[in-house]
Scaffold this active site. Structure first.
Site, PDB file in Angstrom:
ATOM      1  N   GLU A 218      30.158   3.274  35.734  1.00 12.97           N
ATOM      2  CA  GLU A 218      30.454   2.518  34.514  1.00 12.97           C
ATOM      3  C   GLU A 218      31.056   3.423  33.443  1.00 12.97           C
ATOM      4  OE1 GLU A 218      30.227  -0.732  34.278  1.00 12.97           O
ATOM      5  OE2 GLU A 218      29.321  -0.958  36.259  1.00 12.97           O
TER       6      GLU A 218
ATOM      7  N   GLU B 182      24.264  -2.145  27.127  1.00  9.82           N
ATOM      8  CA  GLU B 182      25.310  -1.836  28.114  1.00  9.82           C
ATOM      9  C   GLU B 182      24.749  -1.857  29.536  1.00  9.82           C
ATOM     10  OE1 GLU B 182      28.715  -1.580  29.714  1.00  9.82           O
ATOM     11  OE2 GLU B 182      28.737  -1.352  27.540  1.00  9.82           O
TER      12      GLU B 182
END
Length: 134
Positions: free
Chosen positions: A37, A78
């Protein structure tokens, strides 16, 4: 959609073993996020800069906690957004309206957490402006 049978022994760990395994799974999740990510890596960089900076500011403890918590909240949101995206993509990569909505909502949550972080930092700096810039 058929669901898989659930093994009744799957969650039989208890005590220290359960805590150790949970901690291990958490570290695996962090490592996976760092590897896969890009947004999470950028936000970790932000945290690596901002959290130590919060200790350099001579502000009251409550304000310092708000600064650190606002940065950690960005990372938490996140991670949750990445989890939603991974599940949606695992189910199907086809364009589906509900999948898009889920991903867009996760993205919006990250945006709001970043806005919250900015507001917290700006507020603490404004409250202590005279101490540093007068």
């Amino acid at each position: 959609m058929d669901s898989e049978p659930i093994d009744p022994n799957i969650h039989k760990n208890s005590g220290f073993t359960r805590v150790f395994k949970a901690f291990s799974y958490s570290l695996q999740g962090l490592a996976s996020s760092m590897k896969h990510e890009a947004a999470f890596r950028q936000e970790v960089f932000l945290a690596v800069v901002l959290i130590p900076a919060s200790f350099l500011l001579q502000v009251p403890l409550m304000q310092q906690l708000i600064l650190v918590a606002s940065v950690l909240l960005v990372l938490i949101v996140e991670l949750l957004n990445s989890a939603v995206e991974a599940v949606v993509d695992d189910i199907s990569l086809r364009n589906r309206p509900l999948a898009k909505r889920a991903k867009d909502m996760g993205s919006a949550a990250v945006l709001l957490s970043l806005l919250n972080c900015f507001i917290c930092w700006a507020s603490v700096i404004a409250l202590n402006w005279d101490r540093y810039f007068s």
